[in-house]
Write a protein that holds these residues in place. Structure first.
Motif, short mmCIF file in Angstrom:
data_model
loop_
_atom_site.label_atom_id
_atom_site.label_comp_id
_atom_site.label_asym_id
_atom_site.label_seq_id
_atom_site.Cartn_x
_atom_site.Cartn_y
_atom_site.Cartn_z
N ASP A 76 0.79 -1.22 0.00
CA ASP A 76 0.00 0.00 0.00
C ASP A 76 0.83 1.28 0.00
OD1 ASP A 76 0.99 -0.34 2.50
OD2 ASP A 76 -0.93 -0.18 3.56
N GLY A 77 2.07 1.22 -0.50
CA GLY A 77 2.81 2.45 -0.71
C GLY A 77 2.07 3.33 -1.71
N PRO A 78 2.16 4.64 -1.60
CA PRO A 78 1.34 5.51 -2.46
C PRO A 78 1.54 5.28 -3.95
CG PRO A 78 3.03 6.76 -1.26
CD PRO A 78 2.96 5.42 -0.64
N TYR A 79 2.77 5.04 -4.37
CA TYR A 79 2.99 4.82 -5.80
C TYR A 79 2.65 3.39 -6.21
CZ TYR A 79 4.91 9.47 -6.28
OH TYR A 79 5.04 10.84 -6.31
N LEU A 80 2.72 2.45 -5.28
CA LEU A 80 2.24 1.12 -5.59
C LEU A 80 0.72 1.13 -5.76
CD1 LEU A 80 5.14 0.26 -4.87
CD2 LEU A 80 4.16 -1.74 -3.73
N GLY A 121 -5.40 -5.56 -10.02
CA GLY A 121 -4.72 -4.59 -9.17
C GLY A 121 -4.20 -5.17 -7.87
N GLU A 122 -4.12 -6.49 -7.78
CA GLU A 122 -3.62 -7.13 -6.57
C GLU A 122 -2.13 -7.47 -6.71
OE1 GLU A 122 -5.39 -7.43 -3.83
OE2 GLU A 122 -7.10 -6.51 -4.86
N VAL A 123 -1.38 -7.27 -5.65
CA VAL A 123 0.03 -7.69 -5.62
C VAL A 123 0.05 -9.19 -5.35
CG1 VAL A 123 2.24 -7.47 -4.45
CG2 VAL A 123 0.84 -5.44 -4.86
N THR A 124 0.45 -9.97 -6.35
CA THR A 124 0.40 -11.43 -6.22
C THR A 124 1.76 -12.05 -5.92
OG1 THR A 124 0.65 -11.69 -8.63
CG2 THR A 124 -1.60 -11.59 -7.74
N ALA A 125 2.84 -11.28 -6.05
CA ALA A 125 4.17 -11.80 -5.72
C ALA A 125 5.10 -10.63 -5.46
CB ALA A 125 4.72 -12.68 -6.83
N ARG A 126 6.06 -10.86 -4.56
CA ARG A 126 7.09 -9.86 -4.26
C ARG A 126 8.43 -10.58 -4.25
NH1 ARG A 126 6.47 -7.15 1.38
NH2 ARG A 126 6.60 -9.33 2.00
N PHE A 127 9.42 -9.99 -4.89
CA PHE A 127 10.76 -10.56 -4.92
C PHE A 127 11.75 -9.48 -4.55
CE2 PHE A 127 14.82 -11.17 -7.07
CZ PHE A 127 15.15 -12.45 -6.65
N SER A 128 12.72 -9.82 -3.68
CA SER A 128 13.79 -8.90 -3.29
C SER A 128 15.13 -9.44 -3.76
CB SER A 128 13.80 -8.70 -1.77
OG SER A 128 12.59 -8.11 -1.34
N LYS A 129 15.97 -8.57 -4.22
CA LYS A 129 17.26 -8.94 -4.79
C LYS A 129 18.07 -9.80 -3.82
CE LYS A 129 20.89 -6.63 -7.52
NZ LYS A 129 21.35 -5.29 -7.96
N LEU A 130 18.55 -10.92 -4.31
CA LEU A 130 19.29 -11.86 -3.48
C LEU A 130 20.75 -11.45 -3.27
CD1 LEU A 130 18.06 -15.11 -5.28
CD2 LEU A 130 17.16 -14.17 -3.16
N PHE A 131 21.29 -10.68 -4.23
CA PHE A 131 22.73 -10.42 -4.29
C PHE A 131 22.96 -8.92 -4.47
CE2 PHE A 131 26.80 -11.27 -6.90
CZ PHE A 131 27.56 -11.43 -5.76
N PRO A 132 22.72 -8.12 -3.39
CA PRO A 132 22.78 -6.66 -3.52
C PRO A 132 24.16 -6.08 -3.84
CG PRO A 132 21.57 -7.31 -1.55
CD PRO A 132 22.25 -8.53 -2.08
N GLN A 133 25.23 -6.83 -3.65
CA GLN A 133 26.58 -6.35 -3.92
C GLN A 133 26.88 -5.05 -3.17
OE1 GLN A 133 26.44 -6.65 -8.36
NE2 GLN A 133 28.19 -7.98 -8.11
N SER A 134 27.11 -3.94 -3.90
CA SER A 134 27.56 -2.69 -3.28
C SER A 134 26.41 -1.75 -2.90
CB SER A 134 28.51 -1.95 -4.24
OG SER A 134 27.83 -1.64 -5.45
N GLU A 135 25.19 -2.21 -2.96
CA GLU A 135 24.05 -1.34 -2.66
C GLU A 135 23.98 -1.04 -1.17
OE1 GLU A 135 20.81 -3.46 -4.44
OE2 GLU A 135 21.90 -3.60 -6.32
#
Length: 334
Positions: A76-80, A121-135
Motif C-alpha cells: 500500500d505504498g502511495p505509488y504502488l 490490481g492485486e500484488v500477487t508476488a514480491r521478490f527482493s534482490k538476493l545479491f545486492p553487492q555494493s548497494e
C-alpha cells in the motif's frame, strides 16, 4: 518472433528508462506512459527496469534516512497504489522495480524489490534482490516465489542475481515458464549469450528489462528480441502456457535422489528446506537427498548447475539426465 494468433500467444512488453534519483513523481509519470504504450501494443504483461520508480537510489544516497524518503511499503505504498489502479484500468499485469520499505526486516529495513501486480490490481508476488553487492543499506532477499501470470508460471531475479547460476536452479526445478529480470545497467550482447545458456538449461524464457536494453530469449536459447542503447518499449509474443501431458515414457520416476554438489554450490543447498543433508565433506562439498515429484524438472534443475553437481543415485535418473544431454547436443551439431 512468434506469430501472434488469437488465444495462442501472450504479448509481453519490456521497456527501458533510466529513472532520475529520488524523483518519484517524474519517474512514475514516465512509467505510466510506457506501460500505457505497451498495453496499446497488445501487451498483457509489462516489465520495468530495476529501481525504475526511485531511480536506483541505493547507490546514490548519502545516508539511509535519505533513501527511506522514497522507499515504498508493500502493498500500500502511495505509488504502488497508483500502479495497482493503472493495472486495473488497463487490464494488464505489471512487474514494477522499486526500493521497498520494510520487507520483513522491521520498520527501518529496505530492500531492492519488484512486485507482480495482476489485472485486478492485486500484488500477487514480491521478490527482493538476493545479491545486492555494493548497494547501501539494502537487505538481501531470501525468498524465490513462483507466481501465476498471463504467461504461465513466473519467477523473478534482479540484475546481479543473474550472475550467480544457482539462482536459476530453484526456478528450473519448479518447471516455470519464464524468468523476468529487471536491471539497471550492465548486460549487453555478452550477457545475452549467457542468458541463452540459462534459458536452455532451465527450459524457460528469460525476459530482461534494463535501463538501456530489452532482451527476450526463448527456452530453445533463440534470441527473440534484443534492443540495445535505446530507451523505449519493445513487445514480444510468447506461446501461451498449456498444461503438459504426463511423462509416461522412459523408466518410472524415482521417489528420491542423492546429489553431490561441489563447494561452490553446496553452501546454497544447505539452506534449502527441501534438501536433506546426507554428508558434508572437508573440502566444502556435500551430498544432499531430495524427494522428487517430476523427474524431468529435477534433471533440468541439476543441469543448471553445470559441472558443479552430479547425481549419485538412482541409476535411472542418471540415465534420464544423459538422454537429456544427448538431445541437447543433437540439437546443436558441430
Amino acid at each position: 518472433m512468434v506469430t501472434a494468433e488469437e488465444g495462442r500467444v501472450v504479448r509481453v512488453g519490456l521497456f527501458s528508462m533510466r529513472g532520475a534519483p529520488f524523483a518519484l513523481e517524474e519517474n512514475y509519470r514516465r512509467i505510466d506512459g510506457y506501460v500505457r504504450q505497451a498495453a496499446a501494443a497488445g501487451a498483457t504483461l509489462v516489465v520495468t527496469p530495476e529501481g525504475a520508480l526511485d531511480g536506483y537510489v541505493c547507490t546514490k544516497a548519502l545516508r539511509a534516512r535519505q533513501m527511506r524518503t522514497v522507499a515504498q511499503p508493500v502493498p500500500d505504498g502511495p505509488y504502488l497504489l497508483r500502479a495497482r489502479t493503472l493495472c486495473r484500468q488497463l487490464g494488464i499485469s505489471l512487474v514494477l522495480g522499486f526500493l521497498e520499505a520494510g520487507g520483513g526486516g522491521g520498520r527501518t529495513a529496505m530492500r531492492n524489490s519488484c512486485v507482480l501486480i495482476d489485472p485486478n490490481g492485486e500484488v500477487t508476488a514480491r521478490f527482493s534482490k538476493l545479491f545486492p553487492q555494493s548497494e547501501q543499506w539494502v537487505w538481501a532477499g531470501r525468498e524465490m516465489p513462483v507466481a501465476s501470470s498471463a504467461i504461465g508460471r513466473l519467477g523473478m531475479l534482479i540484475c546481479a542475481d543473474r550472475t550467480v547460476s544457482p539462482h536459476f536452479a530453484p526456478y528450473a526445478a519448479a518447471d516455470i515458464d519464464a524468468v523476468v529480470i529487471p536491471m539497471d545497467g550492465g548486460g549487453g550482447p555478452v550477457n545475452t549469450r549467457v542468458m541463452q545458456q540459462r534459458a536452455r538449461e532451465g527450459g524457460h524464457w528469460v525476459l530482461i528489462a534494463n535501463t538501456w536494453s530489452r532482451v527476450a530469449v526463448a527456452p530453445s536459447g533463440e534470441v527473440q528480441l534484443a534492443e540495445y542503447h535505446t530507451e523505449g518499449v519493445s513487445v514480444c509474443d510468447l506461446p501461451k502456457a498449456q498444461p503438459g501431458p504426463a511423462h509416461n515414457d522412459g523408466p518410472p520416476e524415482p521417489s528420491h535422489a542423492e546429489v553431490l554438489f561441489d563447494a561452490t554450490s553446496f553452501w546454497r543447498i544447505r539452506s534449502r528446506s527441501d534438501a536433506q543433508i546426507v554428508e558434508e565433506r572437508p573440502d566444502g562439498s556435500g551430498v544432499a537427498r531430495f524427494d522428487i515429484l517430476d523427474a524431468d524438472a529435477f534433471v533440468r534443475w541439476i543441469l543448471s548447475f553445470g559441472l558443479h553437481a552430479r547425481i549419485l543415485q538412482p541409476a535411472d535418473l542418471v540415465q534420464r539426465l544423459r538422454r537429456r544431454v544427448e538431445s541437447i547436443l543433437a540439437a546443436h551439431p558441430s
